[in-house]
Design a protein around this motif. Structure first.
Motif, PDB file in Angstrom:
ATOM      1  N   ASP A   1     -61.655 -15.972  -5.422  1.00 38.84           N
ATOM      2  CA  ASP A   1     -62.627 -17.034  -5.667  1.00 38.84           C
ATOM      3  C   ASP A   1     -62.342 -18.254  -4.790  1.00 38.84           C
ATOM      4  O   ASP A   1     -62.362 -19.399  -5.249  1.00 38.84           O
ATOM      5  N   LEU A   2     -62.088 -18.002  -3.503  1.00 43.30           N
ATOM      6  CA  LEU A   2     -61.679 -19.088  -2.620  1.00 43.30           C
ATOM      7  C   LEU A   2     -62.817 -20.043  -2.277  1.00 43.30           C
ATOM      8  O   LEU A   2     -62.591 -21.230  -2.031  1.00 43.30           O
ATOM      9  N   ARG A   3     -64.038 -19.548  -2.267  1.00 40.43           N
ATOM     10  CA  ARG A   3     -65.157 -20.405  -1.858  1.00 40.43           C
ATOM     11  C   ARG A   3     -65.376 -21.560  -2.843  1.00 40.43           C
ATOM     12  O   ARG A   3     -66.040 -22.538  -2.518  1.00 40.43           O
ATOM     13  N   ARG A   4     -64.830 -21.437  -4.031  1.00 41.92           N
ATOM     14  CA  ARG A   4     -64.990 -22.500  -5.031  1.00 41.92           C
ATOM     15  C   ARG A   4     -64.473 -23.839  -4.515  1.00 41.92           C
ATOM     16  O   ARG A   4     -64.957 -24.894  -4.912  1.00 41.92           O
ATOM     17  N   ASN A   5     -63.487 -23.791  -3.624  1.00 33.61           N
ATOM     18  CA  ASN A   5     -62.897 -25.023  -3.090  1.00 33.61           C
ATOM     19  C   ASN A   5     -63.240 -25.236  -1.627  1.00 33.61           C
ATOM     20  O   ASN A   5     -62.532 -25.953  -0.927  1.00 33.61           O
ATOM     21  N   MET A   6     -64.312 -24.620  -1.158  1.00 32.09           N
ATOM     22  CA  MET A   6     -64.647 -24.702   0.256  1.00 32.09           C
ATOM     23  C   MET A   6     -65.997 -25.345   0.490  1.00 32.09           C
ATOM     24  O   MET A   6     -66.932 -25.163  -0.298  1.00 32.09           O
TER      25      MET A   6
END
Length: 637
Positions: free
Chosen positions: A224-229
């Motif tokens: 779920d990396l896009r949550r902070n991108m």
């Protein structure tokens, strides 16, 4: 039955049968001994397995191989022989040594445990008594390529609030941008990936560009990396505030607006191969057809049946030419620099279904296969780049081992062009192999043999509206020009402005081509600014950029943890540590192949200084980056 045993059990199936028949045999042995702890059985294989690149690499008797498969099948389907205790370190080290055919010394054990997924170095969220980052402490990461994704994953694991700024529309960095036909990875798939996410689904032993991007996309989804991108956003400048110990980061958004973000620390993961360059050739702007760079390949460009000119003969060119030569009408390749070419028979091999199944289902198999690939492609190659004083003055090699590798490459070239002495003359380099980047042949040499392909070595005089004029006066009329001309690696900040303590400017300090740092990450005067994949941290002797990136992320988070634990504002490397480190690098570099008089590549600046390469082994970088050394930094309060 124990929980451990039940986890290891698999149903007897046609898939297991195929996996046992086709999967890599030394890796099956490693998995079996890991699960059974049968040291005596392991020793029966020791005389039959030799180091990487031996011919043949193994001579395991068929009966012994069949016995291994039978034992492993029985263990996996019934639990018979499954050990009930964790694998001892001594036996793990012996498995390593036997299955790669040479001793694996003590200094490598921690690295193998970490990089092959057996025992990750550290999970900071589980450290008793660790000081957690305070509310409001924020880390900004530049770039969502491989290094930026590693930083995002580990920052979240360590509890740091963070934001990743990415100029492209999605994650991937290099593998998002490079989409030219034939794009691929020199490093083997099963090593060029995150140590904490070993993927069993590679289609090829060396990933094609689409495979690499698919892996990164799946990692982004899983964690779920896009949550902070934030995508389609570009970082323009960083300005340090000494009073608050924070960085003001100015970004340009997709709609053309400028916005300021305040962060306590910045991790720059924009990478050195992110700013491609076009050649400075008269007339290029006046060409009437498409002029493209391999790093910005248009998705709608159709070169089928066209006359195509390719400028450059490096790794990207070799991949592209091998892919498009059968499709185009005519292809002329303009060579400025010769490159050494090695043949790896696995470069285009697909991973068989049985091997994929073993990687996905047989316990510990994927970890042991990653170890095997790492060992063959990493520090075992280091001898090629270390000068032997006895070979001083030799124009073509720096050691006996380096000469043997050169002869191997020459033998392959002569075999491929036995009836084309003209191409042998055009392609044979006059410098030691490994002093510049190696090309792995995946259709490059075959393409150069084709009737519709011409290798032009006289150089380019100018670009005409409808073609290219070589220095010998010949003109090639073409429809498309492709520039495979690399990147501006030396200007490591690109167009990014960074102002530190007292308004000092990192761009001015580094200039156009002379960047220096501490461990490839830090510069005094720029607290809490961490430049990943920086000066003298590139593993130019072998595969391993993913390892370097993980090491740097580990070190940076340890530096942040020390800042937080001391209730300080920022971490800064000292001038003494910076100077001492650079003196150490400068003293080491004359011992390395990249300082050879005939070595002149993008590893060097125009004055010959090797600014890019890490002049020691990967294991040395791993050991250097477990934590900042006491006395090398100060904490601002």
């Amino acid at each position: 039955m124990s929980e451990r045993a039940s986890r290891a059990l698999l149903g007897d199936s046609p898939e297991l049968t195929e996996a046992l028949a086709t999967a890599n045999l030394p890796t099956l042995l490693a998995a079996y001994v890991h699960l059974s702890q049968d040291a005596d059985f392991l020793e029966r294989f020791a005389p039959h397995i030799r180091p990487a690149f031996s011919v043949p690499p193994t001579d395991i008797p068929p009966a012994l191989a069949d016995e291994l498969r039978a034992r492993l099948r029985r263990l996996l389907t019934t639990g018979a022989g499954l050990a009930s205790t964790p694998l001892p370190d001594t036996l793990a080290q012996r498995i390593m040594s036997v299955t790669v055919g040479e001793p694996v010394e003590d200094e490598f054990i921690a690295l193998v445990y970490d990089q092959c997924g057996f025992k990750p170095w550290i999970d900071r969220s589980a450290i008793p008594g660790r000081s957690h980052p305070p509310a409001g402490f924020r880390v900004l990461v530049i770039g969502a390529g491989l290094t930026g994704m590693a930083a995002a994953t580990k920052l979240r694991e360590a509890g740091y609030d963070h934001i990743v700024i990415e100029k492209n529309a999605d994650i991937g960095g290099t593998w998002y941008e490079n989409r030219y036909p034939g794009v691929g990875v020199d490093t083997s798939s099963h090593f060029y990936s995150f140590s904490w996410e070993i993927w069993p689904d590679w289609h090829h032993y060396h990933p094609q560009g689409g495979d690499m991007q698919q892996y990164l996309l799946e990692v982004a989804d899983k964690y779920d990396l896009r949550r902070n991108m934030r995508f389609n956003t570009k970082v323009e400048s960083l300005v340090y505030d000494e009073g608050t110990g924070t960085w003001t980061v100015t970004v340009l958004t997709a709609d053309g607006q400028r916005e300021e973000i305040v962060a306590n620390a910045v991790i720059n993961g924009h990478g050195p191969v992110n700013r491609f360059k076009f050649p400075d050739i008269p007339g290029l702007e006046g060409f009437t057809g498409p002029v493209v760079h391999t790093a910005a390949w248009p998705t709608d460009l159709d070169i089928t049946g066209k006359r195509v000119a390719v400028i450059g003969t490096g790794a990207s060119s070799a991949q592209l030419v091998g892919a498009i030569a059968p499709q185009v009408a005519q292809l002329t390749v303009y060579q400025r620099t010769k490159h050494w070419v090695l043949f790896n028979p696995e470069i285009a091999h697909e991973v068989a279904d049985g091997m994929k199944w073993a990687l996905a289902h047989i316990p510990t198999f994927k970890q042991w296969f990653r170890f095997r690939v790492f060992w063959a492609e990493a520090d075992g190659l280091f001898a090629n780049v270390l000068k032997d004083p006895a070979w001083e003055g030799n124009d073509l090699a720096v050691s006996q081992g380096n000469e043997l590798t050169r002869q191997y490459a020459l033998g392959y070239m002569r075999q491929k062009f036995a009836d084309r002495p003209d191409l042998i003359a055009k392609l044979t380099p006059d410098f030691p192999i490994f002093s510049k980047r190696i090309i792995l042949d995946n259709g490059w040499f075959d393409a150069l043999r084709r009737d519709n392909v011409q290798l032009e070595t006289s150089g380019i005089a100018r670009i005409l509206p409808h073609g290219i004029e070589a220095r010998d006066g010949t003109v090639f009329e073409c429809d498309v020009i492709v520039c495979a001309t690399g990147f501006n690696v030396a200007k490591m900040l690109g167009d990014l402005t960074i102002r530190g303590i007292g308004g000092r400017d990192l761009g001015e300090e580094w200039g156009e081509e002379d960047p220096r740092s501490y461990l490839g990450m830090c510069v005094p005067g720029y607290p809490n600014y961490f430049h990943t994949v920086g000066p003298n941290s590139a593993p130019n002797h072998a595969a391993g950029q993913n390892l370097i990136s993980e090491c740097q992320v580990n070190w940076i988070i340890e530096a942040l943890d020390r800042t937080v634990a001391a209730d300080a504002k920022a971490f800064e490397v000292t001038r003494d540590a910076f100077d001492a480190w650079n003196r150490k690098v400068d003293a080491r570099m004359p011992e390395m192949i990249w300082s050879h008089p005939r070595a002149n590549s993008y590893y060097n600046n125009s004055k010959g200084r090797v600014f890019l390469s890490w002049p020691w082994r990967l294991v040395d970088y791993f050991n250097e980056t477990r934590a900042p050394a006491d006395g090398t930094y100060i904490l601002h309060r």
